[in-house]
Enzyme design. Structure first.
Site, mmCIF file in Angstrom:
data_model
loop_
_atom_site.group_PDB
_atom_site.id
_atom_site.type_symbol
_atom_site.label_atom_id
_atom_site.label_comp_id
_atom_site.label_asym_id
_atom_site.label_seq_id
_atom_site.Cartn_x
_atom_site.Cartn_y
_atom_site.Cartn_z
ATOM 1 C CG ASP A 130 -2.167 0.742 1.131
ATOM 2 O OD1 ASP A 130 -2.289 1.528 0.180
ATOM 3 O OD2 ASP A 130 -3.042 0.573 2.001
ATOM 4 C CG ASP A 152 -9.509 2.532 -0.343
ATOM 5 O OD1 ASP A 152 -9.092 1.376 -0.521
ATOM 6 O OD2 ASP A 152 -8.881 3.391 0.301
HETATM 7 C C1 DGJ Z 1 -5.841 1.909 1.849
HETATM 8 C C2 DGJ Z 1 -6.223 0.668 1.119
HETATM 9 O O1 DGJ Z 1 -6.736 0.978 -0.138
HETATM 10 C C3 DGJ Z 1 -7.218 -0.108 1.953
HETATM 11 O O2 DGJ Z 1 -7.663 -1.223 1.246
HETATM 12 C C4 DGJ Z 1 -6.573 -0.478 3.242
HETATM 13 O O3 DGJ Z 1 -5.515 -1.371 3.012
HETATM 14 C C5 DGJ Z 1 -6.079 0.753 3.967
HETATM 15 N N1 DGJ Z 1 -5.259 1.581 3.115
HETATM 16 C C6 DGJ Z 1 -5.318 0.394 5.210
HETATM 17 O O4 DGJ Z 1 -4.757 1.467 5.807
#
Ligand code: DGJ
Length: 757
Positions: free
Chosen positions: A507, A577
């Site tokens: 990430d 997301d």
């Molecule tokens: C952003 C990601 O897109 C989410 O799926 C998740 O992993 C969060 N970060 C965790 O902080």
């Protein structure tokens, strides 16, 4: 050989009004013709060493295309027109324009030499044609070793490469323009390698990777733009005079814009019209721009964003500008997309999982956020394994003392107090259930509240004497530094070696500010943006080389780094997301413009949806997530029983049709950006024996009869069984007359499989 050269002696006569008489002249032109499947790209080297662009479009198979250069029109060629070379420079369609020598359109190359001069003039020096495609390597400097840049790859029998070397005599900057034509795909790739052959250092102030000067401007400009939770929305506008561009100066490709643009004829739709797609194989600052000039010609350029970029090249040093992929389609935007998909699936994405179905995963982020421990995760895993789910992914919150997003990034050791067990215990328990185990990292970041930051505050990107801008309570590590990368990697390795981890979600949750390095000397400071990206690539390369069995999924606050650079390392990327199935219609439509479904991270999540508060049927959530890698992002122990009961059949359906989605041809049928009441798409196997049609009714309308939808991509001469009702219909009928599709209710989906009989 798909690249050939021809030399022409051309006689021209033209009335020169300035001189009041006819002027006759001869021009020696070397022409290079690059043929990629049905596409042709032609370049000319003129007598004066100028490298001109002749043609990019459908294959014409003609040897002599030089008339397209209009060298018999005012202001004709430089050697007979020295009294007005400037006008010539500002008209010439050129392959690699330099700043400061009469071409006032967007330049690709701009320098600052040791005397402080910024003009340069590249002239042809030599060329070479060879089979295959070279790797892109950034040679080491400032104590860094060489780093391989992401780029498409091809064997000797799959592509041919042309390298044209040109030189700016004054500064000694040599530019090698690298072109590769793919034999079986309508793809030409470009990159540029600069070398300082002079005796003094030169600062490279801009080095774009590609320029295509197109003769007209009757095009629409398509880009993929958005924001967090609504990435890659398709925008299409007719070109107008002047510059129109998308870019990023955020240090990553970004939620806001994608390093992609297309120029398409005004009449282009999914099946017809011309489309030129440009995609930058890079994950940092970029610019993608089309400029319509005074004569109505269009200059398309793409490369590293020149904003705040500078790179000092010492004597003998090189700088490699990343690759631009150029796709031409004579049959609409749909064919352009499918060409990108084939290229990326076959010639960019690597690793064991490239050609494999990915395990059906369950990720605990939306299920628990930071509130989890081993017991909770095992409960989820137990239920999930009973339902057929194949992997548990433990998301953010398992390390340091992280109970929320305000601490511990950089402290990549297990938070056993929170978990209530060792990582090994948890992973072993999950494995005992017959499931794989995956884990989340955010390797590029550091929290101010972390052991790492307390020990090494100078490892975070920043500028002395200036407050660092906090974003999501975190700072960005200085990945231009090898010592920083080595440290992070050794921590990650310890975790990976401590248990049987088979998947990583990488990430990246903030963008760069106060972009300075505490290590780089002043004259190299502005290299940090690019060195940062190179550092990320270096670490990803180490990770995937040392752990070839681990499935890597890219992620950046959702889909802020969905780009071809990442795809070189990660065969899948978290799309967004926003997991709401209806919003995903747009996000996945936009993503499919140049990226394959095999790479789209897509999950079924809980309702009401956490981003939008919308409630959609579980079946629709499944059908939409199946256009991607597929998984679940919910607490399977707590969802309604009727939803849970659907999971085994949903997984079966995914397994049945995933080969089609992963390897077949995608046809967009609806256009959710034009009509947001419905969407539909198809995946058709390469041999056209199987197809899966999916329809989503976003909004039900009163007193409307069934919708007639024409299918696409089938074999006109074959007959297909509609697996829903058993009827057998010809491909011709399905594609020309269509099928009636009816659905009742909002947000409902329907899939119909077709099998050739
Ligand atoms: C952003 C990601 O897109 C989410 O799926 C998740 O992993 C969060 N970060 C965790 O902080």
């Amino acid at each position: 050989m798909s690249i050939r050269e021809a030399v022409f002696e051309k006689d021209y006569t033209r009335y020169a009004w300035q001189l009041g008489k006819n002027v006759s002249y001869t021009e020696k032109i070397t022409e290079f013709i690059l043929q990629a499947k049905d596409t042709e790209y032609a370049i000319a080297v003129l007598d004066g060493g100028y490298i001109a662009h002749i043609y990019f479009g459908r294959r014409v198979d003609d040897e002599d295309l030089t008339y397209l250069l209009r060298l018999d029109e005012n202001p004709f060629t430089p050697k007979t027109n020295e009294r007005d070379l400037g006008t010539f420079m500002d008209c010439l369609p050129t392959e690699y324009p330099c700043f400061g020598v009469g071409d006032y359109r967007e330049p690709c190359l701009m320098i600052m030499d040791a005397d402080g001069m910024s003009s340069c003039k590249l002239k042809y020096k030599s060329h070479r044609i060879y089979k295959g495609k070279p790797e892109l390597i950034q040679e080491g400097s400032l104590g860094e070793s060489a780093i391989r840049l992401p780029a498409t790859f091809a064997d000797e029998d799959e592509a041919d490469t042309l390298e044209i070397t040109c030189i700016d005599e004054r500064s000694g900057i040599e530019a090698v323009l690298v072109y590769t034509a793919f034999n079986d795909l309508d793809v030409i790739t470009r990159s540029v390698r600069l070398k300082n052959t002079g005796s003094r250092p030169v600062d490279i102030r801009r080095v774009l990777s590609a320029c295509v000067d197109m003769p007209g401007s009757d095009y629409d400009f398509i880009t993929l733009n958005g924001s967090w939770a609504r990435e890659r929305a398709v925008e299409r506008t007719p070109l107008r005079t002047g510059k129109q561009s998308v870019d990023s100066v955020r240090g990553e490709s970004s939620h806001q814009s994608n390093p992609f643009m297309a120029l398409v004829s005004h009449n282009a739709d999914e099946d017809g019209g011309e489309a030129y797609g440009f995609n930058f194989v890079y994950s940092g600052n970029f610019i993608a721009q089309a400029e319509v000039d005074q004569h109505g010609s269009t200059r398309a350029v793409m490369g590293i964003n020149p904003c705040d970029f500078s790179w000092r090249l010492g004597t003998g040093e090189t700088l490699t500008a990343p690759e631009v992929v150029m796709v031409y389609s004579d049959s609409g935007i749909g064919k352009m997309s499918r060409t990108f998909h084939d290229l990326y699936r076959g010639h960019l994405i690597r690793g064991e999982y490239r050609d494999k179905r990915r395990p059906v995963l369950i990720n605990n982020w939306e299920a628990t956020y930071f509130d989890f421990n081993t017991e909770k995760l095992i409960d989820i895993a137990k239920k999930a394994s009973e339902l057929g789910i194949e992997m548990l992914v433990m998301d953010d919150g398992w390390f340091g003392h992280r109970d929320s997003d305000d601490s511990s990034l950089g402290d990549w050791f297990v938070y056993e107090k929170k978990l209530g067990s060792s990582l090994k215990y948890l992973v072993d328990e999950v494995n005992k259930l017959g499931m794989k185990f995956g884990i989340w990292f955010e390797p590029e970041m550091v929290s101010p509240d972390s052991e790492l930051f307390r020990k090494h505050p100078d490892w975070a990107i920043g500028i002395d004497g200036m407050e660092r801008t906090m974003s999501r309570q975190q700072y960005v590590l200085d990945y231009s530094r090898k010592d920083v990368r080595d440290y992070v990697y050794s921590m990650m390795s310890d975790v990976l070696e401590s248990a049987n981890i088979e998947y990583i979600k990488w990430d990246m949750n903030r963008q760069l500010t106060e972009t300075g390095s505490h290590m780089l000397p002043a004259e190299h400071q502005r290299e940090i943006w690019h060195r940062y990206v190179l550092g990320v690539y270096d670490l990803m390369n180490r990770l995937t080389t040392d752990h070839p069995h681990i499935l890597l999924e890219g992620c950046s606050g959702g889909g802020a780094r969905f780009d071809p650079g990442m795809l070189f390392f990660a065969p899948q990327i978290w799309c967004s997301d926003d997991t709401d199935a209806i919003e995903r219609l747009k996000i996945q439509y936009g993503t499919s413009i140049c990226y394959p479904a095999s790479a789209m991270g897509a999950h079924v999540s809980d309702c009401p949806n956490h981003v939008l508060g919308r409630t959609c049927p579980f079946a629709t959530r499944g059908d939409v997530a199946m256009v991607g890698t597929f998984g679940y992002e919910l607490d399977v122990t707590r969802i309604p029983e009727e939803d849970r009961a659907m999971i085994p059949a949903q997984i079966e359906k995914f397994k049945r049709y995933n080969p089609l989605v992963r390897t077949g041809d995608q046809y967009r049928i609806g256009n959710i950006f034009k009509d947001n009441t419905w969407d539909a798409w198809m995946f058709v196997s390469k041999d056209k024996s199987e197809a899966l049609f999916t329809f989503v009714q976003v909004m039900s309308r009163p007193n409307r009869r069934s919708r007639l939808i024409r299918l696409r991509g089938l074999d006109e001469d074959a007959y297909y069984r509609n697996e829903e009702n058993g009827s057998v219909i010809s491909g011709k009928l399905l594609m020309n007359a269509g099928i009636y599709v009816s659905a009742s209710g909002d947000y409902v989906s329907k899939t119909i499989a077709f099998t050739r009989v």
